[in-house]
Design an enzyme around this catalytic site. Structure first.
Site, PDB file in Angstrom:
ATOM      1  CG  HIS A  33      -2.085   0.838   1.160  1.00  8.75           C
ATOM      2  ND1 HIS A  33      -3.103   0.633   0.248  1.00  8.75           N
ATOM      3  CD2 HIS A  33      -2.441   1.950   1.862  1.00  8.75           C
ATOM      4  CE1 HIS A  33      -4.039   1.572   0.407  1.00  8.75           C
ATOM      5  NE2 HIS A  33      -3.652   2.380   1.373  1.00  8.75           N
ATOM      6  CE  LYS A 178      -7.549   8.381   0.914  1.00  9.09           C
ATOM      7  NZ  LYS A 178      -7.963   8.864   2.246  1.00  9.09           N
ATOM      8  CE  LYS A 180      -3.719   6.936   1.002  1.00  7.91           C
ATOM      9  NZ  LYS A 180      -3.839   8.022   1.990  1.00  7.91           N
ATOM     10  CG  ASP A 209      -4.746  11.223   1.097  1.00  9.69           C
ATOM     11  OD1 ASP A 209      -4.170  12.325   1.249  1.00  9.69           O
ATOM     12  OD2 ASP A 209      -5.011  10.459   2.040  1.00  9.69           O
ATOM     13  CD  GLU A 235      -7.767  12.236   2.437  1.00  2.84           C
ATOM     14  OE1 GLU A 235      -8.539  11.628   1.652  1.00  2.84           O
ATOM     15  OE2 GLU A 235      -7.351  11.739   3.495  1.00  2.84           O
ATOM     16  CG  ASP A 262      -6.509  12.862   6.631  1.00  6.83           C
ATOM     17  OD1 ASP A 262      -6.939  12.810   7.799  1.00  6.83           O
ATOM     18  OD2 ASP A 262      -6.040  11.847   6.067  1.00  6.83           O
ATOM     19  CE  LYS A 286      -8.023   9.562   7.960  1.00  4.08           C
ATOM     20  NZ  LYS A 286      -6.659   9.523   7.397  1.00  4.08           N
ATOM     21  CD  GLU A 340     -10.506   7.144   3.634  1.00  5.75           C
ATOM     22  OE1 GLU A 340     -10.284   7.382   2.431  1.00  5.75           O
ATOM     23  OE2 GLU A 340      -9.733   7.473   4.545  1.00  5.75           O
TER      24      GLU A 340
HETATM   25  C1  MUC Z   1      -4.942   8.781   4.917  1.00  2.00           C
HETATM   26  O1  MUC Z   1      -4.091   9.661   4.935  1.00  2.00           O
HETATM   27  O2  MUC Z   1      -6.072   9.079   4.574  1.00  2.00           O
HETATM   28  C2  MUC Z   1      -6.581   6.248   4.492  1.00  2.00           C
HETATM   29  C3  MUC Z   1      -6.803   5.459   3.424  1.00  2.00           C
HETATM   30  C4  MUC Z   1      -5.571   5.060   2.954  1.00  2.00           C
HETATM   31  O3  MUC Z   1      -5.354   4.377   1.988  1.00  2.00           O
HETATM   32  O4  MUC Z   1      -4.608   5.591   3.728  1.00  2.00           O
HETATM   33  C5  MUC Z   1      -5.198   6.233   4.796  1.00  2.00           C
HETATM   34  C6  MUC Z   1      -4.537   7.419   5.383  1.00  2.00           C
HETATM   35 MG    MG Z   2      -5.499  11.168   4.112  1.00  2.00          MG
END
Ligand code: MUC
Ligand code: MG
Length: 404
Positions: A33, A178, A180, A209, A235, A262, A286, A340
């Site tokens: 991940h 989402k 990354k 994000d 994000e 976030d 969160k 999520e």
């Molecule tokens: C984040 O920063 O949002 C949430 C989903 C994901 O894949 O990583 C997290 C952390």
């Molecule tokens: Mg995030």
């Protein structure tokens, strides 16, 4: 006026906390991940078990990502804070006085919100189980029975992400993705996002994000290109401290796209500041970063009052922390932008008997007592770091192929 001293010496009544235990689990992920700061191959949630004087037992969880790479807390610091300071501060106290427990923890420990969240979560679960009610009933009652559920595409490989997205669409599991980004150059990220967006071709909505990777100029330059590529929610594009850049971006974005804070929005005071400065359109909520379920509701109340939307975020918890999150999110009014809580599906195994139901792109709120999931002690034992003698490996700074 109550003082910390009077809180500590208040005569315990009702459901007393008798004992608290905490441990770190190490659970591998189903694939690498990859986030802007590195790749993870396992999650290391801290699990708290809390017993009341009537025999009821509750569980809490605090998960972070990549040791102390996501923020200051790590599994080891969370465990230490609980063992050394938080458990002694709340043992013997009335478990049902959640606000008072938070204040007692705040007296002995500054910050450490993840650690406090795990203890508070276990207290809420235990009290709800003792009363035989779902936790959401102790938090104001539910507004939602289910929430649309996003999935994060973060394998680091566009082809694999497209394959994963197709599978999720086919089984009607997710249609909110989402992505990354932030580890590669912005140009590479735009190409990656554009490819995935073309492949899903209007069948899903797209969030990115950036996990703080960009400075303000980079965000200003590349956010419009990502909007053209189909992204509607951005994000944490800039550093946690860079509220000015967040605010500038929020002020200049076209109405088709939103900015979500976030890492920048943790305490209710952060929320108030962001609201006052109109620095974002959405808060990612969160439990861990806000310091528990009660504080999550405080942050959400500020969002609601300031016309800021909320999004049900995750720290990639097991089904325990995800169910606790679902319970608090289910109580929140205001404009929501999905959730999520897919952490359990990213892990190779779980710690509960039965996972929450996922149906037609939504996560269904479990209705049983406590958080509505049953933790299996043998599963805790199987992944317990202390038993397995594992070393704390957290994040691979770009050497993804060397592990797994
Ligand atoms: C984040 O920063 O949002 C949430 C989903 C994901 O894949 O990583 C997290 C952390
Ligand atoms: Mg995030």
């Amino acid at each position: 006026m109550s003082t910390p001293l009077s809180i500590q010496t208040a005569a315990p009544a009702g459901l007393r906390i008798e004992r608290i235990e905490a441990r770190i689990l190490d659970i591998p992920t189903i694939r690498a991940h990859k986030l802007s700061f590195g790749a993870i191959f396992r999650q290391s949630p801290v699990i708290v078990q809390l017993w009341l004087n009537d025999g009821a037992c509750g569980f809490g969880e605090a998960a972070t990502i990549g040791g102390p790479s996501w923020n200051e807390e790590s599994p080891e610091s969370i465990l230490h804070a609980i063992h050394q300071y938080l458990a002694p501060a709340v043992t013997g106290q009335d478990a049902g006085r959640f606000e008072q427990l938070i204040r007692q923890m705040d007296v002995v420990c500054k910050g450490n919100r993840f650690a406090k969240a795990a203890v508070e979560m276990a207290a809420i679960d235990a009290v709800a189980r003792s009363l035989n009610v779902p936790a959401y009933q102790l938090l104001g009652g539910k507004v939602h029975d289910s929430l649309p559920l996003a999935w994060t595409l973060a394998s680091g490989d566009s082809d694999k992400d497209i394959e994963e997205a197709e599978r999720m669409l086919e089984i009607r599991r997710h249609r909110i993705f989402k992505l990354k980004i932030g580890a590669r150059t912005p140009q590479e990220d735009v190409a990656h996002v554009s490819r995935i967006s073309r492949a899903v071709n209007g069948r899903a909505s797209m969030t990115v994000d950036i996990n703080q990777a960009w400075d303000g100029n980079t965000a200003r330059r590349y956010v419009p290109e990502l909007i053209d590529a189909g992204v509607t929610l951005f994000e944490q594009p800039v550093a946690q401290w860079n509220e000015e850049a967040l605010r500038d971006l929020t002020a200049t974005l076209p109405h088709t796209a939103l900015v979500m804070a976030d890492e920048t929005v943790c305490s209710p005071q952060d929320a108030m500041r962001l609201a006052r400065h109109k620095a974002c359109h959405v808060f990612s909520l969160k439990i861990a970063k806000h310091g528990g379920l009660v504080r999550t509701r405080s942050v959400a109340a500020i969002a609601n009052a300031a016309d800021i939307g909320w999004y049900g975020g995750t720290m990639l918890e097991t089904s325990l922390g995800s169910a606790a999150s679902a319970h608090v999110f289910a109580t929140l009014p205001g404009v929501h932008h999905n959730c999520e809580l897919f952490g359990p599906q990213l892990l190779v195994d779980d710690i509960v008997e039965t996972q929450m139901e996922r149906r037609d792109y939504e996560l269904v709120l479990p209705d049983g007592p406590g958080f509505g999931v049953t933790v299996v002690p043998e599963r805790l034992a199987r992944f317990d770091r202390a038993r397995a003698g594992l070393t704390p490996v957290h994040v691979d700074m770009g050497r993804a192929s060397a592990q797994n």
